[in-house]
Scaffold this motif. Structure first.
Motif, mmCIF file in Angstrom:
data_model
loop_
_atom_site.group_PDB
_atom_site.id
_atom_site.type_symbol
_atom_site.label_atom_id
_atom_site.label_comp_id
_atom_site.label_asym_id
_atom_site.label_seq_id
_atom_site.Cartn_x
_atom_site.Cartn_y
_atom_site.Cartn_z
ATOM 1 N N ALA A 178 59.082 24.532 7.856
ATOM 2 C CA ALA A 178 58.280 25.367 6.698
ATOM 3 C C ALA A 178 59.275 25.795 5.930
ATOM 4 N N GLY A 179 61.022 25.854 5.907
ATOM 5 C CA GLY A 179 61.847 26.248 4.440
ATOM 6 C C GLY A 179 62.026 25.182 4.031
ATOM 7 N N PHE A 180 61.863 24.102 3.515
ATOM 8 C CA PHE A 180 61.495 23.020 3.274
ATOM 9 C C PHE A 180 61.713 23.743 1.415
ATOM 10 N N GLY A 181 63.096 23.594 1.148
ATOM 11 C CA GLY A 181 63.159 24.089 -0.627
ATOM 12 C C GLY A 181 63.265 25.044 -0.704
ATOM 13 N N SER A 182 63.256 26.100 -0.168
ATOM 14 C CA SER A 182 62.836 27.810 0.014
ATOM 15 C C SER A 182 64.203 28.576 -0.651
ATOM 16 N N ALA A 183 64.521 29.477 -0.491
ATOM 17 C CA ALA A 183 65.575 29.908 -0.685
ATOM 18 C C ALA A 183 66.417 30.602 0.708
ATOM 19 N N MET B 272 56.958 24.736 -4.777
ATOM 20 C CA MET B 272 57.648 23.985 -3.609
ATOM 21 C C MET B 272 56.228 23.011 -2.584
ATOM 22 N N GLU B 273 56.799 21.763 -2.696
ATOM 23 C CA GLU B 273 55.673 20.514 -2.624
ATOM 24 C C GLU B 273 56.597 20.473 -1.155
ATOM 25 N N ILE C 197 67.519 35.027 4.746
ATOM 26 C CA ILE C 197 67.974 35.167 6.709
ATOM 27 C C ILE C 197 69.265 35.748 5.905
ATOM 28 N N GLY C 198 69.893 36.315 5.395
ATOM 29 C CA GLY C 198 71.781 37.191 4.928
ATOM 30 C C GLY C 198 70.598 38.490 5.389
ATOM 31 N N LEU C 199 69.125 38.914 4.509
ATOM 32 C CA LEU C 199 68.697 39.749 4.086
ATOM 33 C C LEU C 199 68.020 39.987 5.036
ATOM 34 N N CYS C 200 67.817 39.912 6.117
ATOM 35 C CA CYS C 200 66.827 39.598 7.654
ATOM 36 C C CYS C 200 68.590 40.476 8.549
#
Length: 59
Positions: free
Chosen positions: A19-24, A1-2, A29-32
């Motif tokens: 902070a969530g740039f380029g992440s899953a 992740m850059e 959020i769905g898991l939470c």
């Protein structure tokens, strides 16, 4: 992740940094939400069982 910016130090960074740039993020959020839903359902079942036991005089 850059990082979404080009800078040699933190002195060149201004504004908000996502902070969530380029992440899953959607997956987490769905898991939470799924964990919260499970906690609500299990808590509801426990409280119903405890209420029924108290109403019937059982311990």
């Amino acid at each position: 992740m850059e990082a979404p910016f080009d800078a040699a130090s933190w002195d060149g960074i201004t504004g908000a940094i996502y902070a969530g740039f380029g992440s899953a993020e959607l997956f987490w959020i769905g898991l939470c939400y799924l964990c919260v839903l499970c906690a609500v359902i299990l808590g509801w079942r426990h409280e119903k069982h405890a209420y029924d036991a108290a109403k019937n005089g059982q311990h």
